[in-house]
Every structure is written in structure tokens, then in C-alpha cells.
Motif scaffolding. Structure first.
Motif, PDB file in Angstrom:
ATOM      1  N   ALA A 245       6.767  -2.292 -27.066  1.00  0.00           N
ATOM      2  CA  ALA A 245       7.351  -2.135 -25.735  1.00  0.00           C
ATOM      3  C   ALA A 245       7.188  -3.422 -24.951  1.00  0.00           C
ATOM      4  CB  ALA A 245       6.688  -0.980 -24.996  1.00  0.00           C
TER       5      ALA A 245
ATOM      6  N   ALA B 172      11.305   0.139 -24.836  1.00  0.00           N
ATOM      7  CA  ALA B 172      10.401   0.556 -25.915  1.00  0.00           C
ATOM      8  C   ALA B 172      11.229   0.927 -27.137  1.00  0.00           C
ATOM      9  CB  ALA B 172       9.545   1.737 -25.478  1.00  0.00           C
TER      10      ALA B 172
ATOM     11  N   LEU C 251       7.864   4.820 -18.972  1.00  0.00           N
ATOM     12  CA  LEU C 251       8.232   4.522 -20.359  1.00  0.00           C
ATOM     13  C   LEU C 251       7.336   5.277 -21.332  1.00  0.00           C
ATOM     14  CD1 LEU C 251      10.344   2.595 -21.689  1.00  0.00           C
ATOM     15  CD2 LEU C 251       8.497   0.943 -21.917  1.00  0.00           C
ATOM     16  N   ARG C 252       6.035   5.239 -21.087  1.00  0.00           N
ATOM     17  CA  ARG C 252       5.057   5.900 -21.954  1.00  0.00           C
ATOM     18  C   ARG C 252       5.292   7.411 -22.014  1.00  0.00           C
ATOM     19  NH1 ARG C 252       0.616   3.704 -23.617  1.00  0.00           N
ATOM     20  NH2 ARG C 252       0.537   2.170 -21.939  1.00  0.00           N
TER      21      ARG C 252
ATOM     22  N   LEU D  65       9.465   8.320 -23.323  1.00  0.00           N
ATOM     23  CA  LEU D  65       9.910   7.999 -24.683  1.00  0.00           C
ATOM     24  C   LEU D  65       9.768   9.198 -25.634  1.00  0.00           C
ATOM     25  CD1 LEU D  65      11.015   5.938 -26.744  1.00  0.00           C
ATOM     26  CD2 LEU D  65       8.638   5.221 -27.131  1.00  0.00           C
TER      27      LEU D  65
ATOM     28  N   ILE E  23       2.757   1.969 -26.649  1.00  0.00           N
ATOM     29  CA  ILE E  23       4.005   2.678 -26.362  1.00  0.00           C
ATOM     30  C   ILE E  23       4.930   2.467 -27.550  1.00  0.00           C
ATOM     31  CG2 ILE E  23       5.972   2.928 -24.823  1.00  0.00           C
ATOM     32  CD1 ILE E  23       4.282   1.654 -22.602  1.00  0.00           C
TER      33      ILE E  23
ATOM     34  N   GLU F 104       5.643   1.185 -16.725  1.00  0.00           N
ATOM     35  CA  GLU F 104       4.884   1.479 -17.941  1.00  0.00           C
ATOM     36  C   GLU F 104       4.578   2.968 -18.059  1.00  0.00           C
ATOM     37  OE1 GLU F 104       0.773   0.187 -20.233  1.00  0.00           O
ATOM     38  OE2 GLU F 104       1.588  -1.146 -18.687  1.00  0.00           O
ATOM     39  N   GLU F 105       4.184   3.591 -16.958  1.00  0.00           N
ATOM     40  CA  GLU F 105       3.891   5.028 -16.985  1.00  0.00           C
ATOM     41  C   GLU F 105       5.126   5.845 -17.345  1.00  0.00           C
ATOM     42  OE1 GLU F 105       1.769   6.787 -13.674  1.00  0.00           O
ATOM     43  OE2 GLU F 105       0.768   4.869 -13.293  1.00  0.00           O
TER      44      GLU F 105
ATOM     45  N   GLN G  28      10.779   2.940 -31.043  1.00  0.00           N
ATOM     46  CA  GLN G  28       9.938   3.803 -31.868  1.00  0.00           C
ATOM     47  C   GLN G  28      10.715   4.179 -33.123  1.00  0.00           C
ATOM     48  OE1 GLN G  28       6.693   5.470 -31.395  1.00  0.00           O
ATOM     49  NE2 GLN G  28       7.117   5.888 -33.539  1.00  0.00           N
TER      50      GLN G  28
END
Length: 181
Positions: free
Chosen positions: A120, A129, A166-167, A170, A116, A163-164, A131
């Protein structure tokens, strides 16, 4: 004889009243399962938000707290916060995950999450997270922070749902803000 009739009708009236109260109460508890398709002014798959929301009577998605380069929104059910999402565009060269380690600890058992962004962390009650990106021609970094999460009740399930979200969210929120990887 009159006393006997009165004694027989009282239980019948009481049962009828009880039935009316039970039926009325069932009609009043109009609990709804909510669907959120927009977070901080950005489209989101409602299935990714659903695990964090209980059934209730009123849903409020408040994104009036957003500012340029800082989308923010709070999702509440029956005036109780269940999801707080914050995005920020920041200068590069600052290890936000390390700097926010203490605040992530308060969210419970932070652990790195692979794949991620550039990094993250998922905790029991929130996630973050980071990037690297280019914003208005300058190197920058995008930070997505989620907290205020207490549902699902099962911690492993909650962490998986975080997690799902956020992934998936983002890249969507970064693109909408014009922060290109």
C-alpha cells in the motif's frame, strides 16, 4: 420636535432590521455534518469517512459510475468532490504500485504503508492498496484506489485517516466483489 422623533426612530428601526437579518442568516445556514455508511455499494464505518467531509448543505454519494469488477463512487458535499474510491480486479504479476508511482507522486509525498494487503501507498491526497486474491477460480489481484482528498486540513491527520480507511475497506470491498485472499 418632529425631526427629533424621526432621528430617534431611525436608529431603532435600523437596529431591529439588523437583528432580523442576523437571526435570519443564522437560520439559513443549515450546515450539516454528514454520515456515509455505504461506499460503492459496500458498508463502511461512517467514522472512517467522516474526516474527509466538511459540513455543508447537500451530500451526494454517486456510485452510478460502477461496473462489474470495478466498483466506483464519488462523495461530494455541496457539489465539491471530497472522496473518490475505485476498486479493480486485475490479472496478477503486474506491480501496480510501481506502475502507478508517478500518479501517486501527483497526490503528494507517497510512502509505503505496512500491513495493508500485499502493498500500500499513502500520499498527501490519496492512497492505494493491492492484495492478491482468487476471483472466479483464477489468481488475480485487487486494487483499491482513493483520491480527491483535501480534508482534514492537517496533512498528517489526513494521511492517518486515509490509512485507516484503506486498511478497513480493502477486505470489505474485496469480499463483496468475490475476490478471496
Amino acid at each position: 420636535m418632529r425631526t427629533t422623533k424621526k432621528n430617534l426612530t431611525m436608529p431603532v428601526r435600523g437596529a431591529a432590521l439588523l437583528a432580523a437579518v442576523v437571526v435570519g442568516a443564522a437560520g439559513c445556514s443549515s450546515q450539516e455534518k454528514f454520515e456515509v455508511t455505504d461506499l460503492c455499494g459496500r458498508k463502511v464505518d461512517s467514522a472512517l469517512v467522516a474526516p474527509f467531509l466538511p459540513e455543508g448543505e447537500t451530500l451526494k454519494v454517486d456510485d452510478d459510475i460502477s461496473a462489474p469488477e470495478q466498483p466506483r463512487c464519488k462523495v461530494s458535499v455541496d457539489d465539491e468532490l471530497h472522496l473518490y474510491v475505485r476498486g479493480n480486479i486485475d490479472k496478477p504479476g503486474f506491480d501496480l504500485l510501481k506502475a502507478s508511482e508517478r500518479s501517486m507522486r501527483r497526490l503528494g509525498n507517497p510512502a509505503p504503508a505496512d500491513g495493508i494487503g500485499d502493498g500500500a501507498t499513502i500520499a498527501d491526497h490519496g492512497a492505494m492498496a493491492v492484495q492478491a486474491c482468487t476471483y472466479k477460480g483464477e489468481k488475480s489481484q485487487y486494487i483499491l484506489d482513493i483520491d480527491g482528498v483535501d480534508l482534514p486540513k492537517d496533512t498528517a491527520e489526513r494521511r492517518g485517516a486515509l490509512e485507516e480507511l484503506l486498511r478497513a475497506h480493502l477486505p470489505v470491498i474485496m469480499e463483496a466483489e468475490g475476490c478471496r485472499p
